[in-house]
Design a protein around this motif. Structure first.
Motif, PDB file in Angstrom:
ATOM      1  N   ASP A  18       0.833  -1.213   0.000  1.00  8.61           N
ATOM      2  CA  ASP A  18       0.000   0.000   0.000  1.00  8.61           C
ATOM      3  C   ASP A  18       0.864   1.259   0.000  1.00  8.61           C
ATOM      4  O   ASP A  18       0.521   2.264  -0.631  1.00  8.61           O
ATOM      5  CB  ASP A  18      -0.926   0.011   1.213  1.00  8.61           C
ATOM      6  CG  ASP A  18      -2.035  -1.025   1.108  1.00  8.61           C
ATOM      7  OD1 ASP A  18      -2.316  -1.475  -0.027  1.00  8.61           O
ATOM      8  OD2 ASP A  18      -2.611  -1.388   2.154  1.00  8.61           O
ATOM      9  N   SER A  19       2.005   1.205   0.692  1.00  7.83           N
ATOM     10  CA  SER A  19       2.910   2.344   0.728  1.00  7.83           C
ATOM     11  C   SER A  19       3.455   2.658  -0.664  1.00  7.83           C
ATOM     12  O   SER A  19       3.578   3.824  -1.052  1.00  7.83           O
ATOM     13  CB  SER A  19       4.071   2.067   1.684  1.00  7.83           C
ATOM     14  OG  SER A  19       3.612   1.859   3.000  1.00  7.83           O
ATOM     15  N   PHE A  20       3.769   1.608  -1.399  1.00 14.12           N
ATOM     16  CA  PHE A  20       4.233   1.831  -2.768  1.00 14.12           C
ATOM     17  C   PHE A  20       3.116   2.402  -3.628  1.00 14.12           C
ATOM     18  O   PHE A  20       3.365   3.233  -4.517  1.00 14.12           O
ATOM     19  CB  PHE A  20       4.757   0.522  -3.364  1.00 14.12           C
ATOM     20  CG  PHE A  20       6.164   0.187  -2.951  1.00 14.12           C
ATOM     21  CD1 PHE A  20       7.243   0.674  -3.663  1.00 14.12           C
ATOM     22  CD2 PHE A  20       6.400  -0.600  -1.829  1.00 14.12           C
ATOM     23  CE1 PHE A  20       8.538   0.385  -3.277  1.00 14.12           C
ATOM     24  CE2 PHE A  20       7.698  -0.895  -1.438  1.00 14.12           C
ATOM     25  CZ  PHE A  20       8.771  -0.404  -2.162  1.00 14.12           C
ATOM     26  N   GLY A  21       1.880   1.982  -3.396  1.00 16.27           N
ATOM     27  CA  GLY A  21       0.753   2.551  -4.129  1.00 16.27           C
ATOM     28  C   GLY A  21       0.607   4.043  -3.868  1.00 16.27           C
ATOM     29  O   GLY A  21       0.353   4.833  -4.787  1.00 16.27           O
ATOM     30  N   VAL A  22       0.784   4.448  -2.602  1.00 13.01           N
ATOM     31  CA  VAL A  22       0.714   5.876  -2.268  1.00 13.01           C
ATOM     32  C   VAL A  22       1.853   6.642  -2.953  1.00 13.01           C
ATOM     33  O   VAL A  22       1.645   7.733  -3.495  1.00 13.01           O
ATOM     34  CB  VAL A  22       0.786   6.062  -0.735  1.00 13.01           C
ATOM     35  CG1 VAL A  22       0.927   7.544  -0.384  1.00 13.01           C
ATOM     36  CG2 VAL A  22      -0.453   5.477  -0.077  1.00 13.01           C
ATOM     37  N   ALA A  23       3.053   6.059  -2.935  1.00 12.25           N
ATOM     38  CA  ALA A  23       4.188   6.719  -3.589  1.00 12.25           C
ATOM     39  C   ALA A  23       3.933   6.881  -5.088  1.00 12.25           C
ATOM     40  O   ALA A  23       4.258   7.918  -5.679  1.00 12.25           O
ATOM     41  CB  ALA A  23       5.469   5.921  -3.344  1.00 12.25           C
ATOM     42  N   PHE A  24       3.336   5.866  -5.701  1.00 11.37           N
ATOM     43  CA  PHE A  24       3.002   5.979  -7.118  1.00 11.37           C
ATOM     44  C   PHE A  24       1.901   7.022  -7.349  1.00 11.37           C
ATOM     45  O   PHE A  24       1.813   7.603  -8.437  1.00 11.37           O
ATOM     46  CB  PHE A  24       2.575   4.627  -7.683  1.00 11.37           C
ATOM     47  CG  PHE A  24       3.713   3.830  -8.253  1.00 11.37           C
ATOM     48  CD1 PHE A  24       4.369   4.248  -9.393  1.00 11.37           C
ATOM     49  CD2 PHE A  24       4.128   2.662  -7.636  1.00 11.37           C
ATOM     50  CE1 PHE A  24       5.424   3.520  -9.914  1.00 11.37           C
ATOM     51  CE2 PHE A  24       5.184   1.923  -8.146  1.00 11.37           C
ATOM     52  CZ  PHE A  24       5.830   2.351  -9.297  1.00 11.37           C
ATOM     53  N   GLY A  25       1.085   7.263  -6.345  1.00 10.96           N
ATOM     54  CA  GLY A  25       0.124   8.353  -6.443  1.00 10.96           C
ATOM     55  C   GLY A  25       0.829   9.692  -6.595  1.00 10.96           C
ATOM     56  O   GLY A  25       0.382  10.569  -7.350  1.00 10.96           O
ATOM     57  N   TRP A  26       1.940   9.865  -5.888  1.00 11.72           N
ATOM     58  CA  TRP A  26       2.733  11.077  -6.040  1.00 11.72           C
ATOM     59  C   TRP A  26       3.396  11.134  -7.408  1.00 11.72           C
ATOM     60  O   TRP A  26       3.513  12.200  -8.011  1.00 11.72           O
ATOM     61  CB  TRP A  26       3.783  11.157  -4.938  1.00 11.72           C
ATOM     62  CG  TRP A  26       3.218  11.640  -3.639  1.00 11.72           C
ATOM     63  CD1 TRP A  26       2.401  10.947  -2.799  1.00 11.72           C
ATOM     64  CD2 TRP A  26       3.420  12.916  -3.043  1.00 11.72           C
ATOM     65  NE1 TRP A  26       2.069  11.715  -1.708  1.00 11.72           N
ATOM     66  CE2 TRP A  26       2.689  12.936  -1.832  1.00 11.72           C
ATOM     67  CE3 TRP A  26       4.149  14.042  -3.397  1.00 11.72           C
ATOM     68  CZ2 TRP A  26       2.669  14.042  -0.992  1.00 11.72           C
ATOM     69  CZ3 TRP A  26       4.142  15.147  -2.567  1.00 11.72           C
ATOM     70  CH2 TRP A  26       3.400  15.135  -1.373  1.00 11.72           C
ATOM     71  N   VAL A  27       3.842   9.965  -7.901  1.00  7.77           N
ATOM     72  CA  VAL A  27       4.385   9.916  -9.260  1.00  7.77           C
ATOM     73  C   VAL A  27       3.332  10.382 -10.257  1.00  7.77           C
ATOM     74  O   VAL A  27       3.622  11.129 -11.201  1.00  7.77           O
ATOM     75  CB  VAL A  27       4.861   8.486  -9.607  1.00  7.77           C
ATOM     76  CG1 VAL A  27       5.240   8.391 -11.084  1.00  7.77           C
ATOM     77  CG2 VAL A  27       6.028   8.086  -8.736  1.00  7.77           C
ATOM     78  N   LEU A  28       2.097   9.946 -10.040  1.00  9.95           N
ATOM     79  CA  LEU A  28       0.997  10.368 -10.910  1.00  9.95           C
ATOM     80  C   LEU A  28       0.836  11.884 -10.870  1.00  9.95           C
ATOM     81  O   LEU A  28       0.620  12.532 -11.902  1.00  9.95           O
ATOM     82  CB  LEU A  28      -0.297   9.677 -10.477  1.00  9.95           C
ATOM     83  CG  LEU A  28      -1.543   9.963 -11.318  1.00  9.95           C
ATOM     84  CD1 LEU A  28      -1.338   9.483 -12.751  1.00  9.95           C
ATOM     85  CD2 LEU A  28      -2.763   9.283 -10.705  1.00  9.95           C
ATOM     86  N   GLY A  29       0.947  12.462  -9.668  1.00 12.96           N
ATOM     87  CA  GLY A  29       0.852  13.919  -9.547  1.00 12.96           C
ATOM     88  C   GLY A  29       1.953  14.634 -10.300  1.00 12.96           C
ATOM     89  O   GLY A  29       1.711  15.624 -11.005  1.00 12.96           O
ATOM     90  N   VAL A  30       3.198  14.135 -10.174  1.00 11.56           N
ATOM     91  CA  VAL A  30       4.323  14.732 -10.893  1.00 11.56           C
ATOM     92  C   VAL A  30       4.111  14.596 -12.399  1.00 11.56           C
ATOM     93  O   VAL A  30       4.415  15.512 -13.176  1.00 11.56           O
ATOM     94  CB  VAL A  30       5.651  14.059 -10.470  1.00 11.56           C
ATOM     95  CG1 VAL A  30       6.815  14.589 -11.292  1.00 11.56           C
ATOM     96  CG2 VAL A  30       5.909  14.288  -8.988  1.00 11.56           C
ATOM     97  N   THR A  31       3.563  13.459 -12.830  1.00  9.57           N
ATOM     98  CA  THR A  31       3.304  13.247 -14.252  1.00  9.57           C
ATOM     99  C   THR A  31       2.249  14.219 -14.769  1.00  9.57           C
ATOM    100  O   THR A  31       2.335  14.691 -15.916  1.00  9.57           O
ATOM    101  CB  THR A  31       2.848  11.793 -14.491  1.00  9.57           C
ATOM    102  OG1 THR A  31       3.805  10.891 -13.924  1.00  9.57           O
ATOM    103  CG2 THR A  31       2.718  11.501 -15.971  1.00  9.57           C
ATOM    104  N   LEU A  32       1.261  14.545 -13.947  1.00 10.04           N
ATOM    105  CA  LEU A  32       0.256  15.533 -14.343  1.00 10.04           C
ATOM    106  C   LEU A  32       0.882  16.915 -14.522  1.00 10.04           C
ATOM    107  O   LEU A  32       0.534  17.652 -15.455  1.00 10.04           O
ATOM    108  CB  LEU A  32      -0.861  15.588 -13.300  1.00 10.04           C
ATOM    109  CG  LEU A  32      -1.826  14.390 -13.292  1.00 10.04           C
ATOM    110  CD1 LEU A  32      -2.703  14.427 -12.044  1.00 10.04           C
ATOM    111  CD2 LEU A  32      -2.693  14.397 -14.555  1.00 10.04           C
ATOM    112  N   VAL A  33       1.813  17.266 -13.637  1.00 12.64           N
ATOM    113  CA  VAL A  33       2.523  18.539 -13.789  1.00 12.64           C
ATOM    114  C   VAL A  33       3.327  18.540 -15.089  1.00 12.64           C
ATOM    115  O   VAL A  33       3.344  19.535 -15.834  1.00 12.64           O
ATOM    116  CB  VAL A  33       3.445  18.787 -12.579  1.00 12.64           C
ATOM    117  CG1 VAL A  33       4.288  20.042 -12.790  1.00 12.64           C
ATOM    118  CG2 VAL A  33       2.631  18.919 -11.299  1.00 12.64           C
TER     119      VAL A  33
END
Length: 500
Positions: free
Chosen positions: A451-466
């Protein structure tokens, strides 16, 4: 006013000539540049996977061994800003060949190191050679190809830039389990010798240009600023928390970098600044640089997570982990073939937008990652994500080059290298901090770790949106340029048919 000046002063871009097939000379130069880039980029990813092994072999702690990576990064950051001036001063080909020799000899010396202190010092020397190799190689190739062929040229350069972070861990794992850690450095010897021999035979013999006196003040500020930022971000990624050391390093780096910007903008002819920041008055170049910075964060921020997931959650060894990362390389290779052609048709900005959309779609499965997610599903998602990375990074850099003339390439290349690396460093540091903070509360639970890796990938998704937003800006700025280019191509076709 010259063409180059017109492009920069107006903030627009002059229409490029229609693309032609790459000449045999340009293809030969591309082979040399790719060989040098493979040596430089492969080494950093191989060493990253060997840190735990080095702590045992060199009988030291992880905090000390981490400097094997950090010393390389700091040397790399300090030398990139001077590449433009040095290429003019001694000639780009001579500087490139010298950097290959330095990198190769330092690699062999690293493999012969007897203790961790020697290894750290030699890695810094290796970083100086590695920091010069790729930017100077890009300068040589970009000048020979010309703006009209930059899409095809950058797709060639992109092969090692995208693939080595993928294949590096695989090769590193095989070497560690086989002949031993010293071979993660010795492997550079045959690659370096090959690149040197090819360079001596195939690279053009350039005469040094008028470089003017070295901007020592600017060099001191930007190099120390880059070192401060790089060290602060690396330490933040290693520790996962904001310490006094991290805060002081980042603050000093930001202040020195800001001081350099003010200094560079005040320099007047006949003196010239170390980096020509007036290039950013060209809106297309500025937008391309913003996209390059954001895409660096999205790419490297995401790449760091999957090796950790396979080893921490799925308990795979280094070799298996490296092999499981391979699928993204297939997607990236396909994108490299397609990106150049698509950029020629619709522009680098719109191509990067398409790649960004693919990145977002392919990141969503990783946000939902679990402790028992199918390896097949992860591999398929990695193929698509590799494709998205290949379709976004190089087209954005292509757009930056295409709006500038040949005389500006020496100034543009180190700036693009700095922005990509700093974007990657910031993205990596942020993602690692998020992951470590989440893992701290898992108490060894495999499900909680996943689950922690899933949350970290959520941040990756945010950076990708930027990053997607940045490429959208680039596409909007580039649109009128391509309208002018299409009109020019139609006019050229009409004139050719009239002559026939």
């Amino acid at each position: 006013m010259s063409t180059d000046s017109a492009r920069t002063d107006t903030g627009g871009a002059a229409p490029a000539a229609p693309p032609r097939a790459l000449s045999p000379e340009v293809r030969r130069i591309a082979v040399v540049v790719v060989a040098g880039a493979i040596a430089s980029l492969l080494d950093s990813t191989i060493v990253n996977i060997a840190l735990d092994h080095l702590t045992r072999e060199l009988h030291t702690g992880l905090n000390t061994v981490q400097w094997v990576v950090t010393a390389y990064l700091l040397a790399l950051a300090s030398v990139i800003p001077v590449t433009g001036w040095a290429a003019r001063r001694v000639g780009a080909t001579r500087l490139y060949l010298s950097s290959i020799v330095l990198f190769t000899l330092a690699s062999v010396a690293c493999g012969l190191a007897q203790n961790v202190e020697q290894l750290i010092a030699l890695r810094a020397l290796q970083g100086i050679g590695g920091g010069l190799t790729l930017p100077v190689g890009q300068m040589i190739l970009a000048k020979k190809a010309g703006p009209q062929n930059m899409a095809r040229v950058m797709s060639i350069i992109g092969i090692p830039m995208v693939l080595t972070p993928v294949i590096g861990p695989t090769i590193g794992g095989l070497l560690l389990d086989g002949p031993g850690w010293r071979w993660i450095f010795f492997v550079n010897l045959p690659i370096g010798v090959l690149a040197l021999l090819l360079g001596l035979r195939l690279l053009p013999r350039e005469q040094p240009e008028e470089a003017g006196p070295l901007d020592v003040t600017g060099l001191a500020m930007i190099s120390l600023g880059m070192i401060g930022l790089t060290y602060g971000l690396a330490e933040l990624g290693n520790t996962g928390r904001f310490s006094v050391t991290v805060a002081v390093s980042l603050a000093a780096g930001l202040l020195l970098t800001a001081g350099f910007v003010l200094h560079a903008l005040r320099v007047r002819q006949p003196r010239r600044p170390l980096l020509d920041l007036r290039l950013y008055s060209n809106r297309a170049f500025g937008a391309a640089c913003l996209a390059t910075f954001c895409l660096g964060g999205a790419m490297y921020g995401g790449m760091i997570l999957m090796p950790l997931y396979y080893q921490a959650v799925r308990h795979e060894d280094a070799v298996t982990t490296g092999l499981l990362l391979g699928p993204s390389g297939f997607g990236a290779a396909a994108a490299m073939w397609l990106a150049g052609r698509t950029t020629e048709r619709i522009g680098g900005g719109l191509t990067a937008v398409i790649g960004g959309l693919v990145n977002i779609a392919s990141t969503l499965p990783f946000v939902l990652i679990g402790a028992h997610t199918s390896y097949l599903a992860l591999s398929l998602a990695m193929v698509v994500r590799g494709f998205g990375i290949g379709m976004s990074m190089m087209p954005a850099m292509t757009a930056a080059y295409r709006v500038l003339g040949r005389s500006k390439i020496n100034d543009a290349t180190p700036q693009l290298s700095i922005l990509q690396r700093m974007g990657g460093s910031i993205g990596t540091a942020v993602i690692v901090v998020v992951l470590q903070n989440r893992l701290a509360g898992t108490h060894g639970s495999t499900a909680a770790m996943a689950d922690s890796f899933g949350v970290a990938f959520g941040w990756v998704l945010g950076v990708t949106l930027v990053a997607l937003a940045a490429t959208a800006v680039l596409a909007a700025v580039e649109r009128p340029v391509f309208a002018a280019q299409r009109a020019q191509k139609r006019q050229a076709a009409l004139e050719a048919s009239g002559k026939a």
